[in-house]
Design an enzyme around this catalytic site. Structure first.
Site, mmCIF file in Angstrom:
data_model
loop_
_atom_site.group_PDB
_atom_site.id
_atom_site.type_symbol
_atom_site.label_atom_id
_atom_site.label_comp_id
_atom_site.label_asym_id
_atom_site.label_seq_id
_atom_site.Cartn_x
_atom_site.Cartn_y
_atom_site.Cartn_z
ATOM 1 N N SER B 118 0.855 -1.140 0.024
ATOM 2 C CA SER B 118 -0.083 -0.093 -0.136
ATOM 3 C C SER B 118 0.921 1.186 0.062
ATOM 4 C CB SER B 118 -1.151 0.085 1.274
ATOM 5 O OG SER B 118 -0.227 -0.032 2.598
ATOM 6 N N LYS B 156 -0.522 4.377 6.844
ATOM 7 C CA LYS B 156 -0.824 5.464 5.871
ATOM 8 C C LYS B 156 -0.506 6.764 5.938
ATOM 9 C CE LYS B 156 -3.617 2.467 3.524
ATOM 10 N NZ LYS B 156 -3.115 1.237 4.278
#
Lengths: 199, 199
Positions: B118, B156
DNA sequence: CTTGAAAGTTCTCCAAACGTTCGCTATTCT
DNA sequence: AGAATAGCGAACGTTTGGAGAACTTTCAAG
């Protein structure tokens, strides 16, 4: 058991050794823990020696060494586990800390700052620091620091051709491999590690 | 145990050998560490030889060699310079070594192994190790370890919306940001470093 | 082979930094 | 009250190491 101040002193010594590779002086320890008297620091250090956390090499400056019990865990970080999107952090069986020294350090190793985007494909970005181990040969597929015509240096993946040529392959789809006869390329080292700081 | 100046001298010698392929002269060592007397430098070098960090090939100029045990206990690597495709390695003014302790270690820091892709957009790959500093708040744009609904953990980039919502943005063009109301997201730490081993 | 410059070796002088010890005092805990 | 923990500052001898001079060795050019 250590007192609060003895703990501070030990932490300061450990930190100093890690940063500088040698023990601090009494004054340096004092400065680190906020004590202005050499005598007071000396007494703290003596207590640590008596309790077996330190050894003194007497008659020489900076002659303090951590004993094995106190030294373990100096250059380590706790390794909590694996993180993946969509799941709680999962523990890693068997490992609970990583040792930076094992991970990255070694004889014949040095660091280089990377400029340019020729290796973005494998996550080596402009500004990253890579760790190179000195070597004059490399296996096929390894990433090497290569010197071309004793002039230009470059970090690329190595591939030997059947005809004795050497291809230096960038990990960037917008760039093309360079192919040289073997005698024009000298390998200087092999990529063994990489690190980046975000602050 | 080395004194401060002996350490400097050893670092200068190691650096010179890495850069030039041969050992420095006494005067060159002196210039590197700021000593104007050959005699003083000679004494430092002699001390390093006596302590086993160097060997002298006597009867020849520049006849100093590093022993294998020359790096021990220190968490530093010599920093040679910048490498860019198409140019010789260029020295970095001011810095001649990097300290892993400064770079990566610190209180409240721990390591995590990354799973998944990611964050490939900023060079964090599956299998990399990231270093996190514990924190419960973060500034906009920082990369955080966030816990969603006290269940799922994820790494993130953080972005706060005007309406109090929190967006967690993956650095991967094939994935889409996730947006949550603030009360469902708890920040656990901030990304401060990253490392990878290639062997 | 000779010569001279550069490099290494050895020495003395000396100042600054260091470790050690001591007496005195203050604080905290039992 | 007594003991343990600590801080301060001063005195003393030791270690480190900078400066520089004198000397020897190495090496390359003439």
């Amino acid at each position: 058991m250590l007192t609060a101040q003895q703990n501070n002193a030990l932490a300061a010594i450990r930190d100093h050794i890690l940063r500088h590779g040698h023990a601090p002086t009494l004054n340096e320890i004092g400065a680190a823990i906020g004590v202005h008297s050499k005598g007071a620091v000396h007494r703290l250090v003596q207590a640590l020696i008596d309790k077996g956390y330190l050894q003194r090499e007497s008659g020489s400056w900076r002659g303090l060494r951590l004993t094995e019990t106190a030294a373990e865990g100096t250059a380590t970080l706790p390794l909590i586990g694996r993180i993946a999107a969509g799941r709680p952090i999962e523990a890693i069986a068997g490992e609970e800390s990583i040792n930076l020294a094992d991970f990255l350090l070694g004889p014949r190793r040095y660091a280089l700052r990377v400029m340019g985007d020729s290796m973005v494909g494998i996550g080596i970005l402009d500004g990253d620091t890579v760790i190179i181990e000195q070597a004059d040969t490399a296996r096929n597929g390894e990433i090497v620091v290569a010197l071309i015509d004793d002039q230009e240096a470059t970090l690329k993946r190595l591939k030997r051709g059947d005809d004795g040529s050497i291809a230096l392959i960038p990990e960037n789809p917008t760039m093309t491999p360079m192919i040289y006869p073997a005698h024009r390329v000298r390998i200087q080292g092999i990529l063994v590690g990489q690190l980046r700081s975000y602050r």
